[in-house]
Enzyme design. Structure first.
Site, mmCIF file in Angstrom:
data_model
loop_
_atom_site.group_PDB
_atom_site.id
_atom_site.type_symbol
_atom_site.label_atom_id
_atom_site.label_comp_id
_atom_site.label_asym_id
_atom_site.label_seq_id
_atom_site.Cartn_x
_atom_site.Cartn_y
_atom_site.Cartn_z
ATOM 1 C CE LYS A 172 17.626 -13.668 5.088
ATOM 2 N NZ LYS A 172 17.019 -14.965 5.480
ATOM 3 C CD GLU A 247 17.314 -4.720 20.251
ATOM 4 O OE1 GLU A 247 17.548 -5.549 21.153
ATOM 5 O OE2 GLU A 247 17.454 -3.499 20.407
ATOM 6 C CB CYS A 281 14.468 -12.297 22.160
ATOM 7 S SG CYS A 281 13.103 -11.183 21.874
ATOM 8 C CD GLU A 382 19.660 -16.481 22.834
ATOM 9 O OE1 GLU A 382 20.330 -16.498 21.802
ATOM 10 O OE2 GLU A 382 18.749 -15.665 23.054
HETATM 11 P P1 NAP Z 1 19.898 -15.890 13.243
HETATM 12 O O1 NAP Z 1 20.309 -17.244 12.870
HETATM 13 O O2 NAP Z 1 20.941 -14.925 13.653
HETATM 14 O O3 NAP Z 1 19.098 -15.314 11.982
HETATM 15 C C1 NAP Z 1 18.465 -14.065 11.987
HETATM 16 C C2 NAP Z 1 18.342 -13.557 10.563
HETATM 17 O O4 NAP Z 1 19.656 -13.297 10.058
HETATM 18 C C3 NAP Z 1 17.712 -14.563 9.603
HETATM 19 O O5 NAP Z 1 16.938 -13.873 8.656
HETATM 20 C C4 NAP Z 1 18.937 -15.178 8.946
HETATM 21 O O6 NAP Z 1 18.681 -15.740 7.682
HETATM 22 C C5 NAP Z 1 19.806 -13.956 8.817
HETATM 23 N N1 NAP Z 1 21.218 -14.253 8.583
HETATM 24 C C6 NAP Z 1 21.899 -15.405 8.795
HETATM 25 N N2 NAP Z 1 23.196 -15.253 8.417
HETATM 26 C C7 NAP Z 1 23.321 -13.982 7.973
HETATM 27 C C8 NAP Z 1 24.404 -13.218 7.445
HETATM 28 N N3 NAP Z 1 25.637 -13.719 7.306
HETATM 29 N N4 NAP Z 1 24.168 -11.942 7.065
HETATM 30 C C9 NAP Z 1 22.935 -11.399 7.196
HETATM 31 N N5 NAP Z 1 21.863 -12.077 7.679
HETATM 32 C C10 NAP Z 1 22.080 -13.341 8.072
HETATM 33 O O7 NAP Z 1 18.818 -15.899 14.407
HETATM 34 P P2 NAP Z 1 17.507 -16.787 14.495
HETATM 35 O O8 NAP Z 1 17.903 -18.193 14.794
HETATM 36 O O9 NAP Z 1 16.631 -16.520 13.317
HETATM 37 O O10 NAP Z 1 16.779 -16.155 15.762
HETATM 38 C C11 NAP Z 1 17.058 -16.523 17.075
HETATM 39 C C12 NAP Z 1 17.953 -15.481 17.729
HETATM 40 O O11 NAP Z 1 17.353 -14.204 17.634
HETATM 41 C C13 NAP Z 1 18.154 -15.706 19.213
HETATM 42 O O12 NAP Z 1 19.507 -15.473 19.534
HETATM 43 C C14 NAP Z 1 17.278 -14.653 19.865
HETATM 44 O O13 NAP Z 1 17.685 -14.236 21.148
HETATM 45 C C15 NAP Z 1 17.389 -13.553 18.889
HETATM 46 N N6 NAP Z 1 16.283 -12.617 19.001
HETATM 47 C C16 NAP Z 1 16.511 -11.416 19.594
HETATM 48 C C17 NAP Z 1 15.487 -10.501 19.729
HETATM 49 C C18 NAP Z 1 15.727 -9.174 20.356
HETATM 50 O O14 NAP Z 1 14.906 -8.290 20.185
HETATM 51 N N7 NAP Z 1 16.818 -8.969 21.066
HETATM 52 C C19 NAP Z 1 14.210 -10.824 19.260
HETATM 53 C C20 NAP Z 1 14.013 -12.063 18.668
HETATM 54 C C21 NAP Z 1 15.055 -12.959 18.535
HETATM 55 P P3 NAP Z 1 18.428 -17.345 7.559
HETATM 56 O O15 NAP Z 1 17.204 -17.603 8.354
HETATM 57 O O16 NAP Z 1 18.258 -17.530 6.105
HETATM 58 O O17 NAP Z 1 19.641 -18.003 8.121
#
Ligand code: NAP
Length: 480
Positions: A172, A247, A281, A382
């Site tokens: 997904k 992560e 990230c 963040e």
């Molecule tokens: P996000 O909003 O948490 O979304 C990540 C993924 O989760 C997307 O595919 C999202 O789908 C999905 N999602 C949303 N709600 C969900 C639920 N209830 N159940 C299951 N999946 C769900 O994060 P983002 O805005 O895409 O990414 C930015 C964040 O990622 C930042 O906090 C960054 O630090 C973190 N990040 C961390 C790393 C690491 O390795 N530590 C690497 C990259 C990014 P939708 O897009 O459809 O909402």
């Protein structure tokens, strides 16, 4: 306008409704339509993955590898087009996107190579004529949930180890940038991946997440994204005792000491704070600077930052693209307002960019707040955008205290020419990824990747460590 389908049981499925994928650099540009997957689609994908699992798991790993190698070649044959898709959907510059697609190709090849290397353990027994060993086995159907900021590399670094180890998957991807991951699935399909082994469903995570966690055949979830969603997944997936890998966010510091190589430290901080619009990230969001060089360092950061060119990442000479979408832009601008209240006017930047082509995209000036203290929200939360908080440290020990003063622990960097400080940093810094005299961002795939504290949960990703999540052991004692 092309509609990009979901991939379920070896078929492209485009029925049902769609959502738009627009260019954040120019929102007039519609890149494509993606299919909104349903809970029923997800269940179908889970059943297909379960049905495909025994045969895929039984296939010799080097034979599975051939499919990954072929997919890597297919992606390589479309290298420029796939990178252009990424710039258009995510906003990062074309050179950055090319770097990421190259990394995706290398990740596929690296894990394909692991297919011929993946070992277990063979150790001597205490008992006479007993042969004892442990073999790795796949865990079954794995759910992979990925973010938009590395829309190709992160899907690749989950898909490739999962598949080479013999698991079947449901992916997904993030709704803000689904096409880059779709391109990998397309390549796997063309490379001949057996039906049901890989399934790909787009649509809102909020609507599909629970169904993925609750789908019976799913045995594990690997998630990269925000802390809030990660913790929610942890709570839900634990009810089913799924294996979980999370992560999440970071508030990554770069510690800059009096004895650093000054110019290279400036370059490293600016690079890590602002490239990819600060949406890595592992980006530096705090510079912790020792007081002997503090004023001069802030001044140099400002001068260097003023030279950065913000614009459409497909144009030559652009350093920084837009924020990924309106929501991300709003979050960044809200934090800039919070920063103004907490720390006063930024020393550079602080505004949305407007006028001309800027009006069509989500552009924001790279922004630096100086004189930030440890309890300010801009030092703790963040932001995930081009906003840097500079904190002054009275000594190395104070710098370490400030750097560790976060509930996150993803990446951290030190800029110093003192080898003792380097080792004190390595052993004292509470983060999973450290760099020395390099930007805090910019990791490779051959070593373990992941953080500590609230940044991560579960086994690390990438490198040989990836198999700690994607395989289980079977231990055998044999009398001969
Ligand atoms: P996000 O909003 O948490 O979304 C990540 C993924 O989760 C997307 O595919 C999202 O789908 C999905 N999602 C949303 N709600 C969900 C639920 N209830 N159940 C299951 N999946 C769900 O994060 P983002 O805005 O895409 O990414 C930015 C964040 O990622 C930042 O906090 C960054 O630090 C973190 N990040 C961390 C790393 C690491 O390795 N530590 C690497 C990259 C990014 P939708 O897009 O459809 O909402």
């Amino acid at each position: 306008m092309q509609t990009f389908g979901n991939y379920i049981n070896g078929e492209w499925v485009t029925s049902g409704s769609t959502f738009e994928n627009r260019n954040p650099a120019n929102t007039d540009e519609l890149i494509g339509l993606h299919t909104i997957g349903t809970v029923a689609d997800l269940q179908q994908a889970a059943d297909a993955a379960a049905a495909a699992f025994p045969k895929w798991a039984a296939m010799p790993a080097p034979a599975r590898a051939n499919i990954l190698f072929k997919a890597a070649e297919i992606l390589d044959s479309r290298f420029e087009a796939v990178a252009a898709d990424m710039t258009r959907e995510e906003g990062k510059t074309f050179p950055e996107a090319k770097g990421e697609v190259r990394r995706t190709i290398n990740i596929l090849k690296y894990f394909a190579g692991e297919g011929s290397r993946m070992g277990g353990h063979l150790v001597p027994s205490e008992r006479d004529r007993v042969h004892m060993f442990a073999i790795r086995k796949p865990i079954g159907v794995v759910g992979l949930i990925t973010p938009w900021n590395f829309p190709s590399a992160i899907p690749a670094w989950k898909l490739a180890p999962a598949l080479i180890a013999g698991n079947t998957v449901i992916m997904k991807p993030a709704s803000a940038a689904p096409l880059s991951a779709w391109r990998i699935i397309e390549a796997l399909h063309e490379a001949g991946i057996p039906k049901g082994v890989v399934n790909f469903i787009t649509g809102s995570g909020g609507a599909l997440g629970k169904a993925l966690i609750e789908a019976k055949p799913v045995k594990a979830i690997s998630f990269t994204g925000s802390e809030g969603i990660g913790k929610w997944i942890h709570a839900e997936a634990s009810k089913r005792m799924l294996r979980i890998q999370l992560e999440m966010g970071g508030k990554n510091p770069t510690v800059v000491l009096n004895d650093c190589d000054f110019n290279s430290a400036v370059e490293n901080v600016v690079n890590a704070a602002f490239f990819s619009t600060g949406q890595k990230c592992t980006a530096t969001s705090r510079a912790v600077v020792e007081d002997g060089i503090y004023d001069r360092f802030v001044e140099a950061l400002v001068e260097r930052t003023k030279k950065l060119k913000v614009g459409n990442g497909m144009e030559a000479g652009i350093d920084i693209g837009p924020a990924v979408d309106e929501g991300a832009l709003k979050t960044i601008l809200d934090y800039i307002e919070i920063g103004k209240q907490e720390a006063g006017a930024p020393v550079v930047g602080g505004n949305r960019l407007t006028g001309g082509a800027y009006d069509k995209g989500y552009y924001v000036e790279p922004t630096i707040f100086a004189g930030v203290t440890e309890n300010m929200r801009i030092a703790q939360e963040e932001i995930f955008g081009p906003v840097l908080a500079v904190q002054k440290a009275s000594s190395f020990e104070d710098a370490m205290r400030l750097a560790n003063g976060s509930h996150y622990g993803l990446s951290a960097s030190v800029q110093t020419t003192n080898i003792s400080r380097v080792y004190e940093f390595i052993y004292g810094m509470e983060a999973g990824l450290l760099t020395v005299n390099l930007p805090s961002a910019g990791v490779e795939y051959q070593l373990p990747f992941g953080g500590t504290k609230d940044s991560s949960f579960g086994p690390k990703e990438q490198g040989p460590a990836a198999f700690d999540f994607y395989t289980d052991y079977k231990t055998i004692y044999l009398k001969y």
